[in-house]
Design a protein around this motif. Structure first.
Motif, PDB file in Angstrom:
ATOM      1  N   THR A   9       5.598  -0.667 -11.836  1.00 46.98           N
ATOM      2  CA  THR A   9       5.096   0.648 -11.446  1.00 46.98           C
ATOM      3  C   THR A   9       4.746   1.446 -12.694  1.00 46.98           C
ATOM      4  O   THR A   9       3.732   2.136 -12.752  1.00 46.98           O
ATOM      5  CB  THR A   9       6.181   1.376 -10.623  1.00 46.98           C
ATOM      6  N   PHE A  10       5.614   1.354 -13.723  1.00 45.47           N
ATOM      7  CA  PHE A  10       5.396   2.041 -15.009  1.00 45.47           C
ATOM      8  C   PHE A  10       5.156   3.544 -14.804  1.00 45.47           C
ATOM      9  O   PHE A  10       4.285   4.144 -15.434  1.00 45.47           O
ATOM     10  CB  PHE A  10       4.236   1.384 -15.770  1.00 45.47           C
ATOM     11  N   ASP A  11       5.948   4.131 -13.915  1.00 42.76           N
ATOM     12  CA  ASP A  11       5.881   5.581 -13.708  1.00 42.76           C
ATOM     13  C   ASP A  11       6.676   6.240 -14.825  1.00 42.76           C
ATOM     14  O   ASP A  11       7.733   5.754 -15.185  1.00 42.76           O
ATOM     15  CB  ASP A  11       6.532   5.937 -12.358  1.00 42.76           C
ATOM     16  N   GLY A  34       0.136  -6.335 -13.923  1.00 46.24           N
ATOM     17  CA  GLY A  34      -0.213  -5.764 -12.621  1.00 46.24           C
ATOM     18  C   GLY A  34       0.499  -4.433 -12.486  1.00 46.24           C
ATOM     19  O   GLY A  34       1.714  -4.367 -12.668  1.00 46.24           O
ATOM     20  N   VAL A  35      -0.275  -3.379 -12.211  1.00 46.52           N
ATOM     21  CA  VAL A  35       0.312  -2.037 -12.026  1.00 46.52           C
ATOM     22  C   VAL A  35       0.190  -1.665 -10.555  1.00 46.52           C
ATOM     23  O   VAL A  35      -0.893  -1.771  -9.967  1.00 46.52           O
ATOM     24  CB  VAL A  35      -0.413  -1.000 -12.911  1.00 46.52           C
ATOM     25  N   SER A  36       1.308  -1.253  -9.976  1.00 45.05           N
ATOM     26  CA  SER A  36       1.311  -0.974  -8.533  1.00 45.05           C
ATOM     27  C   SER A  36       0.431   0.227  -8.201  1.00 45.05           C
ATOM     28  O   SER A  36       0.491   1.264  -8.857  1.00 45.05           O
ATOM     29  CB  SER A  36       2.753  -0.708  -8.057  1.00 45.05           C
ATOM     30  N   THR A  37      -0.383   0.086  -7.161  1.00 43.97           N
ATOM     31  CA  THR A  37      -1.260   1.193  -6.746  1.00 43.97           C
ATOM     32  C   THR A  37      -0.422   2.247  -6.010  1.00 43.97           C
ATOM     33  O   THR A  37       0.700   1.978  -5.568  1.00 43.97           O
ATOM     34  CB  THR A  37      -2.358   0.683  -5.785  1.00 43.97           C
ATOM     35  N   ASP A  38      -0.979   3.432  -5.886  1.00 45.32           N
ATOM     36  CA  ASP A  38      -0.293   4.506  -5.155  1.00 45.32           C
ATOM     37  C   ASP A  38      -0.093   4.094  -3.703  1.00 45.32           C
ATOM     38  O   ASP A  38       0.949   4.370  -3.100  1.00 45.32           O
ATOM     39  CB  ASP A  38      -1.090   5.816  -5.246  1.00 45.32           C
ATOM     40  N   TYR A  52      -1.933   6.204 -10.167  1.00 42.76           N
ATOM     41  CA  TYR A  52      -2.247   4.823 -10.571  1.00 42.76           C
ATOM     42  C   TYR A  52      -3.186   4.823 -11.774  1.00 42.76           C
ATOM     43  O   TYR A  52      -2.946   4.123 -12.763  1.00 42.76           O
ATOM     44  CB  TYR A  52      -2.888   4.037  -9.415  1.00 42.76           C
ATOM     45  N   ASP A  53      -4.271   5.619 -11.698  1.00 43.09           N
ATOM     46  CA  ASP A  53      -5.264   5.610 -12.779  1.00 43.09           C
ATOM     47  C   ASP A  53      -4.614   5.893 -14.127  1.00 43.09           C
ATOM     48  O   ASP A  53      -4.888   5.224 -15.128  1.00 43.09           O
ATOM     49  CB  ASP A  53      -6.370   6.639 -12.500  1.00 43.09           C
ATOM     50  N   ASP A  54      -3.715   6.875 -14.152  1.00 45.80           N
ATOM     51  CA  ASP A  54      -3.067   7.236 -15.424  1.00 45.80           C
ATOM     52  C   ASP A  54      -2.049   6.179 -15.834  1.00 45.80           C
ATOM     53  O   ASP A  54      -1.969   5.810 -17.015  1.00 45.80           O
ATOM     54  CB  ASP A  54      -2.385   8.607 -15.307  1.00 45.80           C
ATOM     55  N   ARG A  55      -1.283   5.633 -14.877  1.00 46.02           N
ATOM     56  CA  ARG A  55      -0.301   4.589 -15.212  1.00 46.02           C
ATOM     57  C   ARG A  55      -1.025   3.350 -15.751  1.00 46.02           C
ATOM     58  O   ARG A  55      -0.606   2.765 -16.755  1.00 46.02           O
ATOM     59  CB  ARG A  55       0.528   4.239 -13.975  1.00 46.02           C
ATOM     60  N   ALA A  56      -2.157   3.018 -15.133  1.00 49.70           N
ATOM     61  CA  ALA A  56      -2.927   1.837 -15.567  1.00 49.70           C
ATOM     62  C   ALA A  56      -3.538   2.074 -16.946  1.00 49.70           C
ATOM     63  O   ALA A  56      -3.530   1.186 -17.807  1.00 49.70           O
ATOM     64  CB  ALA A  56      -4.017   1.519 -14.555  1.00 49.70           C
ATOM     65  N   PRO A  70      -4.726  -4.091 -10.519  1.00 50.85           N
ATOM     66  CA  PRO A  70      -3.972  -3.307  -9.543  1.00 50.85           C
ATOM     67  C   PRO A  70      -3.074  -4.228  -8.709  1.00 50.85           C
ATOM     68  O   PRO A  70      -3.510  -5.321  -8.302  1.00 50.85           O
ATOM     69  CB  PRO A  70      -5.048  -2.667  -8.678  1.00 50.85           C
ATOM     70  N   GLU A  71      -1.832  -3.801  -8.523  1.00 49.15           N
ATOM     71  CA  GLU A  71      -0.930  -4.548  -7.642  1.00 49.15           C
ATOM     72  C   GLU A  71      -0.971  -3.846  -6.298  1.00 49.15           C
ATOM     73  O   GLU A  71      -0.496  -2.717  -6.169  1.00 49.15           O
ATOM     74  CB  GLU A  71       0.487  -4.566  -8.194  1.00 49.15           C
ATOM     75  N   GLU A  72      -1.553  -4.526  -5.282  1.00 46.16           N
ATOM     76  CA  GLU A  72      -1.780  -3.890  -3.983  1.00 46.16           C
ATOM     77  C   GLU A  72      -0.907  -4.445  -2.878  1.00 46.16           C
ATOM     78  O   GLU A  72      -0.823  -3.861  -1.796  1.00 46.16           O
ATOM     79  CB  GLU A  72      -3.262  -4.042  -3.609  1.00 46.16           C
ATOM     80  N   SER A  73      -0.284  -5.610  -3.144  1.00 45.43           N
ATOM     81  CA  SER A  73       0.556  -6.205  -2.084  1.00 45.43           C
ATOM     82  C   SER A  73       1.582  -7.135  -2.718  1.00 45.43           C
ATOM     83  O   SER A  73       1.408  -7.607  -3.846  1.00 45.43           O
ATOM     84  CB  SER A  73      -0.313  -7.015  -1.115  1.00 45.43           C
ATOM     85  N   TRP A  74       2.646  -7.401  -1.947  1.00 51.52           N
ATOM     86  CA  TRP A  74       3.684  -8.298  -2.460  1.00 51.52           C
ATOM     87  C   TRP A  74       3.156  -9.711  -2.628  1.00 51.52           C
ATOM     88  O   TRP A  74       3.567 -10.442  -3.500  1.00 51.52           O
ATOM     89  CB  TRP A  74       4.879  -8.338  -1.490  1.00 51.52           C
TER      90      TRP A  74
END
Ligand code: C2G
Length: 129
Positions: A9-11, A34-38, A52-56, A70-74
């Motif tokens: 997630t890298f929040d 892979g960064v998880s999407t909102d 997401y845009d800023d974390r990515a 983008p990480e969109e699903s498990w």
């Protein structure tokens, strides 16, 4: 060359994230993150502070990171491993065992987390100010 893959997630990006990414960059020739999407986070009942845009963008700016997806699903990990010819999937050891089902398409390893820091702890410290 050897390709390494991780997800997160890298929040509120912090030293624990950096220390993990530095170790990952040293494990191979190419690092994909892979960064998880909102939307994916919302599905997990999680809301990140940072979009997401800023974390990515932050993750993409780190030396040693070659590609952010983008990480969109498990269940996209298997597709990502095959599509990007990933040699090893690496996660922090809070995930130990959780992705061993992918061992038929790549190596899977878990690295020790950096102690004393987490996005959750930072949020708690801030809310106590
Ligand atoms: N991490 C770490 N040390 C910390 C905190 C986090 O090594 N002090 C690692 C975690 O183990 C993880 C990565 O940094 O491998 C990203 O952590 P998070 O942003 O919390 O990601 P997470 O919520 O675990 O999302 O599909 C998997 C998920 O996307 C992972």
């Amino acid at each position: 060359g050897r390709t390494v893959l991780t997800y997160g997630t890298f929040d509120i990006f912090h030293i624990g994230h950096l220390r993990l990414i530095e170790r990952l960059a040293a494990m191979g020739d190419r690092l994909i993150v892979g960064v998880s999407t909102d939307e994916f986070n919302a599905g997990k009942g999680k809301r990140s502070v940072v979009s997401y845009d800023d974390r990515a963008a932050i993750v993409a700016a780190i030396k040693g990171v070659d590609l952010v997806v983008p990480e969109e699903s498990w269940d996209q990990k298997r597709k990502d491993v095959v599509a990007h010819e990933v040699d090893v999937l690496v996660m922090g050891d809070d995930w130990t065992g959780k992705f061993d089902d992918l061992k038929d398409v790549c190596e899977v390893t878990y690295l020790p987390r950096t102690a004393g820091v987490s996005s959750t702890e930072i949020k708690q410290l801030l809310s106590a100010l």
